[in-house]
Design a protein around this motif. Sequence first.
Motif, PDB file in Angstrom:
ATOM      1  N   ASP A  84       0.835  -1.208   0.000  1.00 54.02           N
ATOM      2  CA  ASP A  84       0.000   0.000   0.000  1.00 54.02           C
ATOM      3  C   ASP A  84       0.864   1.250   0.000  1.00 54.02           C
ATOM      4  O   ASP A  84       0.589   2.216  -0.705  1.00 54.02           O
ATOM      5  N   LEU A  85       1.928   1.237   0.823  1.00 56.69           N
ATOM      6  CA  LEU A  85       2.790   2.414   0.910  1.00 56.69           C
ATOM      7  C   LEU A  85       3.503   2.677  -0.402  1.00 56.69           C
ATOM      8  O   LEU A  85       3.621   3.815  -0.841  1.00 56.69           O
ATOM      9  N   GLU A  86       3.962   1.588  -1.030  1.00 58.34           N
ATOM     10  CA  GLU A  86       4.641   1.754  -2.320  1.00 58.34           C
ATOM     11  C   GLU A  86       3.689   2.317  -3.362  1.00 58.34           C
ATOM     12  O   GLU A  86       4.042   3.194  -4.156  1.00 58.34           O
ATOM     13  N   GLU A  87       2.439   1.808  -3.335  1.00 59.36           N
ATOM     14  CA  GLU A  87       1.450   2.279  -4.298  1.00 59.36           C
ATOM     15  C   GLU A  87       1.130   3.754  -4.046  1.00 59.36           C
ATOM     16  O   GLU A  87       1.021   4.551  -4.974  1.00 59.36           O
ATOM     17  N   ARG A  88       1.009   4.109  -2.761  1.00 58.74           N
ATOM     18  CA  ARG A  88       0.703   5.495  -2.402  1.00 58.74           C
ATOM     19  C   ARG A  88       1.834   6.418  -2.858  1.00 58.74           C
ATOM     20  O   ARG A  88       1.595   7.507  -3.374  1.00 58.74           O
ATOM     21  N   HIS A  89       3.058   5.946  -2.662  1.00 55.82           N
ATOM     22  CA  HIS A  89       4.219   6.723  -3.073  1.00 55.82           C
ATOM     23  C   HIS A  89       4.214   6.923  -4.592  1.00 55.82           C
ATOM     24  O   HIS A  89       4.439   8.030  -5.089  1.00 55.82           O
ATOM     25  N   ALA A  90       3.906   5.853  -5.331  1.00 57.14           N
ATOM     26  CA  ALA A  90       3.888   5.938  -6.793  1.00 57.14           C
ATOM     27  C   ALA A  90       2.800   6.896  -7.259  1.00 57.14           C
ATOM     28  O   ALA A  90       3.004   7.686  -8.196  1.00 57.14           O
ATOM     29  N   LYS A  91       1.632   6.862  -6.608  1.00 56.74           N
ATOM     30  CA  LYS A  91       0.537   7.755  -7.004  1.00 56.74           C
ATOM     31  C   LYS A  91       0.893   9.208  -6.712  1.00 56.74           C
ATOM     32  O   LYS A  91       0.574  10.100  -7.488  1.00 56.74           O
ATOM     33  N   ALA A  92       1.546   9.432  -5.554  1.00 55.30           N
ATOM     34  CA  ALA A  92       1.953  10.798  -5.214  1.00 55.30           C
ATOM     35  C   ALA A  92       2.924  11.334  -6.256  1.00 55.30           C
ATOM     36  O   ALA A  92       2.834  12.483  -6.687  1.00 55.30           O
ATOM     37  N   GLN A  93       3.848  10.467  -6.687  1.00 55.05           N
ATOM     38  CA  GLN A  93       4.814  10.881  -7.708  1.00 55.05           C
ATOM     39  C   GLN A  93       4.105  11.190  -9.014  1.00 55.05           C
ATOM     40  O   GLN A  93       4.429  12.163  -9.700  1.00 55.05           O
ATOM     41  N   GLU A  94       3.127  10.357  -9.359  1.00 54.33           N
ATOM     42  CA  GLU A  94       2.409  10.551 -10.614  1.00 54.33           C
ATOM     43  C   GLU A  94       1.649  11.886 -10.590  1.00 54.33           C
ATOM     44  O   GLU A  94       1.659  12.639 -11.564  1.00 54.33           O
ATOM     45  N   LEU A  95       0.998  12.161  -9.445  1.00 57.71           N
ATOM     46  CA  LEU A  95       0.270  13.431  -9.317  1.00 57.71           C
ATOM     47  C   LEU A  95       1.242  14.614  -9.390  1.00 57.71           C
ATOM     48  O   LEU A  95       0.966  15.622 -10.034  1.00 57.71           O
ATOM     49  N   HIS A  96       2.381  14.459  -8.732  1.00 57.91           N
ATOM     50  CA  HIS A  96       3.376  15.534  -8.755  1.00 57.91           C
ATOM     51  C   HIS A  96       3.855  15.792 -10.177  1.00 57.91           C
ATOM     52  O   HIS A  96       3.874  16.930 -10.648  1.00 57.91           O
ATOM     53  N   ASP A  97       4.231  14.705 -10.862  1.00 60.31           N
ATOM     54  CA  ASP A  97       4.833  14.863 -12.186  1.00 60.31           C
ATOM     55  C   ASP A  97       3.836  15.366 -13.229  1.00 60.31           C
ATOM     56  O   ASP A  97       4.196  16.133 -14.113  1.00 60.31           O
TER      57      ASP A  97
END
Lengths: 168, 193
Positions: free
Chosen positions: B121-134
Motif C-alpha cells: 500500500d505504501l509503495e502504491e501510495r508513493h507511486a501515485k503521489a509521484q504521478e500526481l506531482h509529475d
Amino acid sequence: MIFEGGDVLRQMAVPALVRAGDAPPITVVTIDDHPDLRRLYRLAFEGSALQVVGEAPDGRAGVDVVRRTQPRLVLLDLSMPDMDGLEALVELRQVAPEARIVVLSGFTRHRLGPVVAELGAVDYIEKGARPTELMGRLLDAARSPVPKLQPPTQARLRELRARLNELV
Amino acid sequence: MAVELWMVGAGANVTLAIVYGAISLIMLQGLVRGRQWFTNPLATATAGIFVTCTLGHGLHAFHTLEPSLGFGHATGAAARTAMASPLLLSWDVLTAVVAVWYFTLRSRLQLIFEGAALCEDLEERHAKAQELHDNVVQGLVQAKLALDLGRREEGERAIAETLESAKSIITGLLGDARKAPLGPGDLRRERAA
C-alpha cells in the motif's frame, strides 16, 4: 546543456530585479526534469540580474554541469529521474562549494524544508511562486553566506532518504 | 506392550508432522486469500519450509511404522534404531515441544501477510503521489508561470493538458480502489463540491 554567452536581456517590471549595466550577472544553473519549466525560468530571468549558464534534466547531469560552470546559484528540483535532488544536493556541495543551492520543488516546504536545509540548501521555494518573488528570493540567496556544514554521514543520508520516502 | 524409545521418537515425529502441517495450511490460506504468492516471497518461502518439514517428519514416522504394517522390515528396523539414539530422540522431542509452542502463537502469523500488504500500500501510495506531482503539480506550475510571464496561449495549453492528466489519474485511482467495475451510485459524494 551549457549556454555560451549571455541571453537576451528583457526589462522586468520590478527595478530591483533588473541587472545594473556594469554589474556582473549572477550565474545560475537550473536542474529540473521538466523542459518547459527550465525554458520558462530562463525566459523569466532574461533582463534580470540572473543569468542561466547551464541546465540539466536530472541530478547526475546537473552535478556535471555545475562542476564545469561553477555558478553562484543552483536552482534544484527534488523529484527527478536517475539522481534525485537530495542525492544531487550532497554532491553539488562537494563539486561547487561556493554555489548557493536553492531547492525549487512541487512538494510543500514545511515537511521537506528542514531536510534540505540540513543538507546545505540556502532556501526552499515551493513551485508556483510568482516570477518576481522567485527572483527576489534567488537574489537574496545569492547574497547569503554559504552554509558551513559538515557533510552528512552515510547513515544520516539513509535516515533522510527514508524520511523523504515517508513524506512524499 | 512396553514403550520402546523408537516409539517416543515416532510420536515426536508424528506430532511434528501434524503441527507443521497445520501451520502450513494457515500460511497457504493466507497466501491464497491475499494473492501474495509472488508479492510476499518471505511468506511463500516460510510456507514452503513448513510444507517440506511436514513431509520430512511424516516420512520419518512412517518408516518406523512400516514393519508394523507388514512391509519394509529392513528400512523400518534401521529407522527404529536411528530414532532410538538418545541424541536424536532428545532432539526430536525438544523440536516437537518448540513446534507446539509455535503453534500456540499462530494468530500472530497474520502479521506476515498484513506487513507485506502494508508495504505494498505504501509503495502504491508513493507511486501515485509521484504521478500526481509529475503530471498535475508540474503542469499547473508551468501554466501559472507561463501566465505570469504573459504567455497566455502556452498557459492555457498547459492547463488543458494538465486537466486531461488529472482526469486520467483520477479515473485510474477510482478503478484501482474498487478492483471492480464502477456501478450506479459508486460516484455519489457525501456533499457537493
